[in-house]
Design a protein around this motif. Sequence first.
Motif, PDB file in Angstrom:
ATOM      1  N   LEU A 126      -1.275   2.800  10.420  1.00 29.60           N
ATOM      2  CA  LEU A 126      -1.991   3.335   9.397  1.00 29.60           C
ATOM      3  C   LEU A 126      -3.061   2.324   8.915  1.00 29.60           C
ATOM      4  CD1 LEU A 126       0.569   5.121   7.367  1.00 29.60           C
ATOM      5  CD2 LEU A 126      -0.740   5.858   9.245  1.00 29.60           C
ATOM      6  N   ALA A 160       3.150   6.425   2.883  1.00 26.87           N
ATOM      7  CA  ALA A 160       1.810   6.055   3.278  1.00 26.87           C
ATOM      8  C   ALA A 160       1.194   7.088   4.328  1.00 26.87           C
ATOM      9  CB  ALA A 160       1.418   4.680   3.722  1.00 26.87           C
ATOM     10  N   TYR A 167       0.816  -1.149   0.002  1.00 27.69           N
ATOM     11  CA  TYR A 167      -0.106   0.043   0.064  1.00 27.69           C
ATOM     12  C   TYR A 167       0.817   1.369   0.066  1.00 27.69           C
ATOM     13  CZ  TYR A 167      -4.210   2.809   1.452  1.00 27.69           C
ATOM     14  OH  TYR A 167      -5.354   3.163   1.454  1.00 27.69           O
ATOM     15  N   SER A 168       0.717   2.042  -0.980  1.00 32.60           N
ATOM     16  CA  SER A 168       1.679   3.135  -1.158  1.00 32.60           C
ATOM     17  C   SER A 168       1.305   4.343  -1.916  1.00 32.60           C
ATOM     18  CB  SER A 168       3.047   2.722  -2.122  1.00 32.60           C
ATOM     19  OG  SER A 168       3.962   3.619  -2.108  1.00 32.60           O
ATOM     20  N   ASP A 221       4.890  -2.637   7.828  1.00 35.31           N
ATOM     21  CA  ASP A 221       5.275  -1.422   7.978  1.00 35.31           C
ATOM     22  C   ASP A 221       3.948  -0.595   8.295  1.00 35.31           C
ATOM     23  OD1 ASP A 221       7.905  -1.445   7.687  1.00 35.31           O
ATOM     24  OD2 ASP A 221       8.170  -1.240   5.779  1.00 35.31           O
ATOM     25  N   LEU A 222       2.843  -0.713   7.531  1.00 28.62           N
ATOM     26  CA  LEU A 222       1.885   0.145   7.736  1.00 28.62           C
ATOM     27  C   LEU A 222       1.150  -0.041   9.221  1.00 28.62           C
ATOM     28  CD1 LEU A 222       2.022   0.492   4.318  1.00 28.62           C
ATOM     29  CD2 LEU A 222      -0.277   1.634   4.758  1.00 28.62           C
ATOM     30  N   ARG A 242       8.263   2.380   2.385  1.00 30.79           N
ATOM     31  CA  ARG A 242       7.866   1.572   3.497  1.00 30.79           C
ATOM     32  C   ARG A 242       6.465   1.119   3.359  1.00 30.79           C
ATOM     33  NH1 ARG A 242      11.397   0.448   7.914  1.00 30.79           N
ATOM     34  NH2 ARG A 242      12.758   2.200   8.037  1.00 30.79           N
TER      35      ARG A 242
END
Lengths: 314, 303
Positions: free
Chosen positions: A255, B174, A217-218, A249-250, A244
């Motif tokens: 997030l 993000a 997801y970026s 990472d998210l 990331r």
Amino acid sequence: MQILDFEKPVAEMEAKLAELQHQSGDRVADEVARIQQKTDRLLRQIYGRLTPAQKVQVARHPNRPHCMDYVKGLMDDFVSLSGDRLFADDAAMVAGLARFRGTPVAVLGQERGNDTESRLKHNFGMARPEGYRKAQRVMHLAGRFNLPIISFVDTAGAFPGIDAEARGQAEAIAKSIETCLRAPVPIIAVVIGEGGSGGAIAIATADKVLMLEHSIYSVISPEGCASILWRSAAQAAEAATALRITAQDLLALGLIDGVIPEPIGGAQRRRDETIALTGDAVAAALSDVAGQDSTTLQNNRAQKFLAMGHRGLN
Amino acid sequence: MNWLTNIVRPKIRALVSSKKDVPDNLWDKCPSCAAMLFRKELEDNLMVCRHCNHHLKISVTQRLRLLFDDGRYRETPLPKVLQDPLKFRDSKRYSDRLREAQHKSGRSDALVIAEGSIGGYKAVVAAFDFAFMGGSMGLAVGEGMVTAAKRAVSTQSAFIAIPASGGARMQEGALSLMQLPRTVIAVEQVKRANLPYLVLLTDPTTGGVSASFAMLGDVHISEPGALIGFAGARVIENTIREKLPEGFQRAEYLRDHGMVDMVVPRKDVKNTIATLLSLLMPQGQAMTPLPKPHTSRQDKKRA
């Protein structure tokens, strides 16, 4: 199935397994079990330490289950809805009504297609404004009939084309985000493959956002980022690391709300198991927000996004 | 380098050197018609080329002075946020790039929150500083938008966003993407309070900024020729392998395609906004009696 470059060590064993499957006998069964065990061990090793760039490859793997696979595997009575009532239908965006474990729901998602013909039909999962406006239309419908919304995110991004710009791609995405935020019903979003920037968040501004273990997801594709910041798309692997983009990472950044584990060797190897695991995770997420009135849902959703940004990485 | 540089000591060199006497920014070249423009004249003409009417970029300070009554406004500092949350590094560390931009601009990030009156109406303006890393939107800008919108609600002011941005800030990954919903939430508060939310789209407004708060205004105003769109021209050309039509993604194109209400020359922007506020703000809210908007004969004819 397409073998990725870092999977070469298991490719031979998997080929042998496929061969043995056509034979019978006790000795063969023993041999199969032995090779299977060895393969699994090796896969677990490889998939346990995928680099971000390798995750990009897995997330985009053509044999991963796509949006319609999840719909078929998890939903009954799926009724596909077409058109934004303004301009056209966009096959890149799936929208419809269905029954999920007995409960009527609205379904959204990008579909990438599985072969050349269907990929062209679905525009490789890159939606145009009419796709996002169809999503808005179905979200409104869900709101009126009190149906939870489940969305399957899988797109390289919103389609970058002259026609898409002419019809207001930016406005369509902005309005979709607003529609998500205003929805008086629960929204659960699952990033099943690639969560490509604005085109993804347009249907992922949700109460619970889940990501499959090897999905990404970026804010920009690693290739796009590399060509801007490193002035060469060849640095995509470096960009993938720096951006990331992994589910892990998210989650660490606060997030997303959860990571759905993938079976050994990734979703593309055990599709049905992946779909079932995803179904369980979606059901659990739905029950987490069940029974909340619309104002509470909307407020909590807004608060969740407003609270983001207080956690960094080392 | 000549023999002088090698021999003469720096202090003496400074005395001899005539470089300082001629500032290098005396003249500007119009990016559109290539005419040479005298800097002072260009500034007096609000950074608009007097030959071809091209609107050059304008500094955020100059923009705010133009907009507020008597050029007076109060700035609210941006809220403190995490700096470089991802420890991002490309050819350079992001933290170094950030520090450089902060040092050069004297600002903490790419947004200025300003408060004052416009045409006698209370207004909070959130203006992007394109000179600060291309006006890119990360945590600080997003948080600034939330703060500015809150301020508009608490003071019952109109909210005016002035994007000038290439989009989300890549170096915050993000986290930058999450500023799309966050800024949408920000302007939603203003809408719920029944206060006007105007967007002045300036050159450029693209990517994640156009795909969030910038396209959700009650009224969209833009300046002539401003680049406005979602995808970058290069990305589109590489995808469809076609040349883009002339005027594509320009303010006039967006107006013709129904995305922007009007294209207004820079010199008329303030009056346009003041008129809109006089029509949209709750009656009896003007801080001072509203002066009659100046309309020339030509304007009347056009109307």
